[in-house]
Motif scaffolding. Structure first.
Motif: not given
Length: 306
Positions: A294, A296, A300-302, A304
């Motif tokens: 997954r 995240d 962390e700064e993805w 969507e």
């Protein structure tokens, strides 16, 4: 900001021309799984055969063991992805990764599509099972030194409840990526399992009496509706309706449409394993397994995809 130099422009034109002329091959490659892209050298890992005794061990694996195995695999692969010094590949470590993958596949786990399939992007961080690294993994040469390219799949449901899929693969970060959008549906019937939750705890003597009487009559109004689970392996049929290059906010559509099969071998809310079950015209991809985590947990700064 990257400029279209004499190196990048021919690269873009060559791939565009190739995919336009090889629509069927593109579909067979892109739809089942999106292989892992990352900077640097190839990350092909040969499949490790398990000894007969290993299959006996797998047969005895409980659901708790499967959960622990999934957590261990996730930890090992994220350490590799993040480049931790203690995660340097050794034969022993690769054998361990391959053994866990086989263990999870052999477990034929039950899963809830809403928890384990439909949702955010899952990034592909490990590939195995074929001798030649996938084409998308070769694009990693344009990645920066401090930023890995992300590739993966996002399965989701639209407002009508219909299954959709986005296949996403970066060439130079989000500034230069390839994307294919399509529909997804079950190809083989689900082996559904009734996962009946425990009844709600009565909160008063009257509730207790009512629950008792309902149980005598074969009914229990406190009993939630059973959850429908499916069981791995499961085949999903994906139909690409649109594909495009995306370069610095500009989109270049590719005249590509078609179908492909995604076989889900293992799934939990954090990690899943797919395998490609078809060949294509320019490389041997049947048997290519990808492990997806997954997004995240990977980035962390993805932001969507939409």
């Amino acid at each position: 900001m990257m400029t279209l130099t004499s190196t990048v422009l021919p690269f873009l034109l060559t791939i565009y021309s190739f995919l336009c002329e090889s629509s069927d091959a593109f579909i067979q490659y892109f739809v089942p799984v999106v292989p892992h892209i990352r900077k640097g050298s190839a990350h092909f890992t040969p499949a490790i055969r398990l000894r007969a005794s290993s299959f006996v061990e797998i047969a005895r694996t409980s659901s708790v063991d499967v959960s622990k195995a999934s957590s261990e695999l996730q930890s090992l692969l994220l350490d590799r992805w993040n480049g931790k010094s203690e995660s340097v590949d050794t034969l022993e470590k690769i054998e361990r990764i391959e053994k866990i993958i086989d263990q999870l596949i052999q477990g034929q786990v039950e899963y809830d599509e809403n928890d384990c399939l439909y949702g955010p992007l899952y990034a592909t961080i490990y590939t195995t099972g074929v001798k030649t690294k996938p084409l998308w993994e070769q694009f990693a040469s344009l990645a920066t030194a401090d930023k890995k390219n992300i590739s993966g799949q996002k399965y989701f449901k639209d407002s009508n409840g219909d299954g959709k899929v986005i296949n996403y693969s970066e060439v130079y970060g989000r500034s230069f990526h390839i994307r294919a959008d399509g529909n997804v549906a079950l190809r083989t019937p689900l082996e559904l399992i009734e996962a009946t939750p425990k009844p709600a705890t009565p909160q008063s003597p009257i509730d207790s009496l009512t629950s008792f009487l309902n149980n005598i009559g074969g009914k229990n109004k406190n009993m939630p509706a059973p959850k429908k689970l499916s069981k791995c392996p499961t085949d999903y049929l994906a139909t690409v309706t649109k594909a495009s290059f995306n370069l610095f906010g500009k989109s270049l559509d590719l005249p590509v449409k078609g179908t492909g099969i995604a076989r889900l071998l293992y799934a939990d809310p954090n990690l899943r394993i797919f395998v490609s079950v078809t060949e294509n015209d320019w490389e041997q991809t049947a048997g290519l397994k990808v492990v997806q985590v997954r997004i995240d947990l990977v980035e962390e700064e993805w932001e969507e995809l939409s």
